[in-house]
Design a protein around this motif. Structure first.
Motif, PDB file in Angstrom:
ATOM      1  N   PRO A  39       0.573  10.396   3.361  1.00  0.00           N
ATOM      2  CA  PRO A  39       2.100  10.961   3.546  1.00  0.00           C
ATOM      3  C   PRO A  39       2.948  10.481   4.191  1.00  0.00           C
ATOM      4  O   PRO A  39       4.080  10.620   4.226  1.00  0.00           O
ATOM      5  N   ARG A  40       2.515   9.502   5.196  1.00  0.00           N
ATOM      6  CA  ARG A  40       3.561   9.246   6.113  1.00  0.00           C
ATOM      7  C   ARG A  40       4.408   7.940   5.442  1.00  0.00           C
ATOM      8  O   ARG A  40       5.250   7.343   5.922  1.00  0.00           O
ATOM      9  N   ASN A  41       3.769   7.296   4.293  1.00  0.00           N
ATOM     10  CA  ASN A  41       4.229   6.235   3.743  1.00  0.00           C
ATOM     11  C   ASN A  41       5.686   6.707   3.174  1.00  0.00           C
ATOM     12  O   ASN A  41       6.018   7.657   2.639  1.00  0.00           O
ATOM     13  N   GLN A  42       6.571   5.554   3.349  1.00  0.00           N
ATOM     14  CA  GLN A  42       8.161   5.677   2.974  1.00  0.00           C
ATOM     15  C   GLN A  42       7.984   4.922   1.497  1.00  0.00           C
ATOM     16  O   GLN A  42       8.141   3.852   1.514  1.00  0.00           O
ATOM     17  N   MET A  43       8.183   5.858   0.627  1.00  0.00           N
ATOM     18  CA  MET A  43       7.955   5.234  -0.760  1.00  0.00           C
ATOM     19  C   MET A  43       8.971   4.619  -1.237  1.00  0.00           C
ATOM     20  O   MET A  43       8.933   3.986  -2.272  1.00  0.00           O
ATOM     21  N   GLN A  44      10.259   4.626  -0.832  1.00  0.00           N
ATOM     22  CA  GLN A  44      11.183   3.897  -1.266  1.00  0.00           C
ATOM     23  C   GLN A  44      11.292   2.358  -0.505  1.00  0.00           C
ATOM     24  O   GLN A  44      12.097   1.566  -1.195  1.00  0.00           O
ATOM     25  N   ALA A  45      10.353   2.086   0.505  1.00  0.00           N
ATOM     26  CA  ALA A  45      10.247   0.960   1.131  1.00  0.00           C
ATOM     27  C   ALA A  45       9.389   0.248   0.142  1.00  0.00           C
ATOM     28  O   ALA A  45       8.345   0.590  -0.501  1.00  0.00           O
ATOM     29  N   PRO A  46       9.643  -1.176  -0.074  1.00  0.00           N
ATOM     30  CA  PRO A  46       8.656  -2.049  -0.839  1.00  0.00           C
ATOM     31  C   PRO A  46       7.185  -2.159  -0.352  1.00  0.00           C
ATOM     32  O   PRO A  46       7.067  -2.041   0.831  1.00  0.00           O
ATOM     33  N   PRO A  47       6.307  -1.692  -1.214  1.00  0.00           N
ATOM     34  CA  PRO A  47       4.767  -1.655  -0.781  1.00  0.00           C
ATOM     35  C   PRO A  47       4.278  -3.154  -0.490  1.00  0.00           C
ATOM     36  O   PRO A  47       5.073  -4.224  -0.696  1.00  0.00           O
ATOM     37  N   ILE A  48       3.191  -3.210   0.275  1.00  0.00           N
ATOM     38  CA  ILE A  48       2.274  -4.365   0.469  1.00  0.00           C
ATOM     39  C   ILE A  48       1.527  -4.556  -0.559  1.00  0.00           C
ATOM     40  O   ILE A  48       0.504  -3.732  -0.935  1.00  0.00           O
ATOM     41  N   VAL A  49       1.625  -5.674  -0.972  1.00  0.00           N
ATOM     42  CA  VAL A  49       0.645  -6.103  -2.180  1.00  0.00           C
ATOM     43  C   VAL A  49      -0.159  -7.199  -1.800  1.00  0.00           C
ATOM     44  O   VAL A  49       0.374  -8.200  -1.210  1.00  0.00           O
ATOM     45  N   VAL A  71      -1.623   4.148   9.006  1.00  0.00           N
ATOM     46  CA  VAL A  71      -1.017   3.852  10.353  1.00  0.00           C
ATOM     47  C   VAL A  71       0.452   3.271  10.318  1.00  0.00           C
ATOM     48  O   VAL A  71       1.278   3.639  11.067  1.00  0.00           O
ATOM     49  N   GLY A  72       0.729   2.775   9.199  1.00  0.00           N
ATOM     50  CA  GLY A  72       1.955   2.119   8.827  1.00  0.00           C
ATOM     51  C   GLY A  72       2.903   2.899   7.823  1.00  0.00           C
ATOM     52  O   GLY A  72       2.382   4.200   7.639  1.00  0.00           O
ATOM     53  N   LEU A  73       3.813   2.315   7.446  1.00  0.00           N
ATOM     54  CA  LEU A  73       4.675   3.177   6.580  1.00  0.00           C
ATOM     55  C   LEU A  73       4.779   2.764   5.251  1.00  0.00           C
ATOM     56  O   LEU A  73       5.679   3.375   4.329  1.00  0.00           O
ATOM     57  N   ARG A  74       3.985   1.665   5.047  1.00  0.00           N
ATOM     58  CA  ARG A  74       4.090   1.330   3.517  1.00  0.00           C
ATOM     59  C   ARG A  74       2.796   1.706   2.751  1.00  0.00           C
ATOM     60  O   ARG A  74       1.820   1.759   3.123  1.00  0.00           O
ATOM     61  N   GLN A  75       3.214   1.747   1.534  1.00  0.00           N
ATOM     62  CA  GLN A  75       2.050   1.928   0.523  1.00  0.00           C
ATOM     63  C   GLN A  75       1.594   0.438   0.571  1.00  0.00           C
ATOM     64  O   GLN A  75       2.083  -0.428   0.693  1.00  0.00           O
ATOM     65  N   VAL A  76       0.098   0.384   0.006  1.00  0.00           N
ATOM     66  CA  VAL A  76      -0.519  -0.627   0.024  1.00  0.00           C
ATOM     67  C   VAL A  76      -1.235  -1.091  -1.258  1.00  0.00           C
ATOM     68  O   VAL A  76      -1.902   0.090  -1.888  1.00  0.00           O
ATOM     69  N   ILE A  77      -0.996  -2.042  -1.964  1.00  0.00           N
ATOM     70  CA  ILE A  77      -1.806  -2.155  -3.204  1.00  0.00           C
ATOM     71  C   ILE A  77      -2.706  -3.684  -3.144  1.00  0.00           C
ATOM     72  O   ILE A  77      -1.961  -4.372  -2.688  1.00  0.00           O
ATOM     73  N   THR A  78      -3.809  -3.520  -3.354  1.00  0.00           N
ATOM     74  CA  THR A  78      -4.742  -4.550  -3.451  1.00  0.00           C
ATOM     75  C   THR A  78      -4.953  -4.830  -4.959  1.00  0.00           C
ATOM     76  O   THR A  78      -5.260  -4.021  -5.760  1.00  0.00           O
ATOM     77  N   VAL A  79      -5.136  -6.228  -5.126  1.00  0.00           N
ATOM     78  CA  VAL A  79      -5.492  -6.717  -6.454  1.00  0.00           C
ATOM     79  C   VAL A  79      -6.853  -7.569  -6.417  1.00  0.00           C
ATOM     80  O   VAL A  79      -6.987  -8.274  -5.423  1.00  0.00           O
TER      81      VAL A  79
END
Length: 306
Positions: A39-49, A71-79
């Motif tokens: 919930p704390r993620n800023q979805m307008q910010a580029p995610p961490i891939v 903990v951070g403000l970014r969505q995280v995408i692992t591949v």
């Protein structure tokens, strides 16, 4: 946290997702990926891939990705990189191929920019993406890797992957997976002496549906691009302009991947690099997860494009 596991075919417009470099075209492929959102993620910010190192998978980043998104403000995408994990096993495993796959993922997800985070092999993919398509990368985070040559004592040698090709067909098909791993253990012990590094290789063995044995990595594809990925990576960057964005290099003090010499090489291509050295080996994020997350969260706290 919403945790979404998706396997998707990532196709380009008109059927050809390409990465331009040296007047050549490299087609991206579909990747297995996991998205971590809190919930704390800023979805307008580029995610961490995040792309993992050679012979690993996205699973090795699961706990760190959870913590980064919470903990951070970014969505995280692992591949899962191509030829690893649940992503397709196909020909071509150069840094350009891996960078094209990330670009294809971005196209499919509708992402204009990302924070490109890569460890080892994945770091070289993200370096290539940033240098060839800088408009797609807000920031770069590299984990214990630079454009300089890989240390000669790195346990994943060409010999290890050649052994993988030879060993898997020799395992009796009547053995269970556990028995198969026991069967190959003494063969690799003569080549890989560190217990944790040996364990990484042994646990990549898989039992196939036809009762034969294989690997959670495609050794043939890795070997086909060995020179470009492991030995002469810097030669693939000739003629490219430096990436002028912000770069964080997180190195392990117990590793030989990042040295004074390799940092000097790094500065030629990424002049705005900040180096942080933690008391860790090559897998910095596993050895020092809390400090690693703290550094990444601080580095990505502000959005440069929001």
């Amino acid at each position: 946290m919403a945790r979404q596991r998706l396997l998707c075919s990532i196709l380009s417009r008109g059927g050809a997702q390409v990465l331009r470099n040296f007047q050549s075209f490299v087609q991206g492929t579909r990747l297995e990926y996991v998205s971590y959102i809190s919930p704390r993620n800023q979805m307008q910010a580029p995610p961490i891939v995040v792309m993992h190192d050679l012979n690993l998978s996205l699973e090795s980043w699961r706990q760190v990705a959870v913590n980064l998104s919470q903990v951070g403000l970014r969505q995280v995408i692992t591949v899962d990189a191509r030829n690893h994990g649940l992503s397709p096993y196909i020909s071509g495993h150069s840094p350009m191929h891996l960078a094209a796959d990330v670009e294809a993922l971005m196209s499919h997800q509708g992402l204009n920019k990302i924070v490109a985070l890569g460890h080892g092999m994945g770091g070289r993919a993200m370096m290539t993406l940033a240098l060839t398509q800088p408009q797609l990368v807000e920031r770069v985070i590299l984990v214990d890797i630079t454009p300089a040559p890989v240390p000669s004592n790195f346990y994943l040698t060409r010999q290890v992957f050649e052994m993988m090709l030879q060993v898997a067909p020799s395992i009796p098909s009547n053995l269970s997976l556990s028995e198969g791993r026991t069967f190959i253990l003494p063969l690799f012990q003569d080549v890989v002496h560190d217990a944790s590094e040996l364990r990484r290789i042994i646990y990549n063995l898989r039992k196939m549906q036809d009762n034969t044995f294989g690997w959670a990595v495609n050794p043939q594809a890795v070997l086909s691009s060995w020179g470009e990925m492991m030995i002469n990576y810097e030669a693939t960057l000739g003629g490219l302009r430096p990436y002028m964005g912000e770069v964080l290099l997180i190195a392990g003090a117990q590793s030989e991947f990042v040295t004074t010499t390799s940092i000097a090489v790094m500065q030629r291509y990424f002049p705005n690099t900040v180096v942080q050295i933690l008391d860790a080996g090559h897998c910095v994020y596993e050895d020092q997860p809390e400090q690693f997350v703290e550094l990444v969260v601080e580095f990505t706290q502000t959005c440069l494009v929001c």
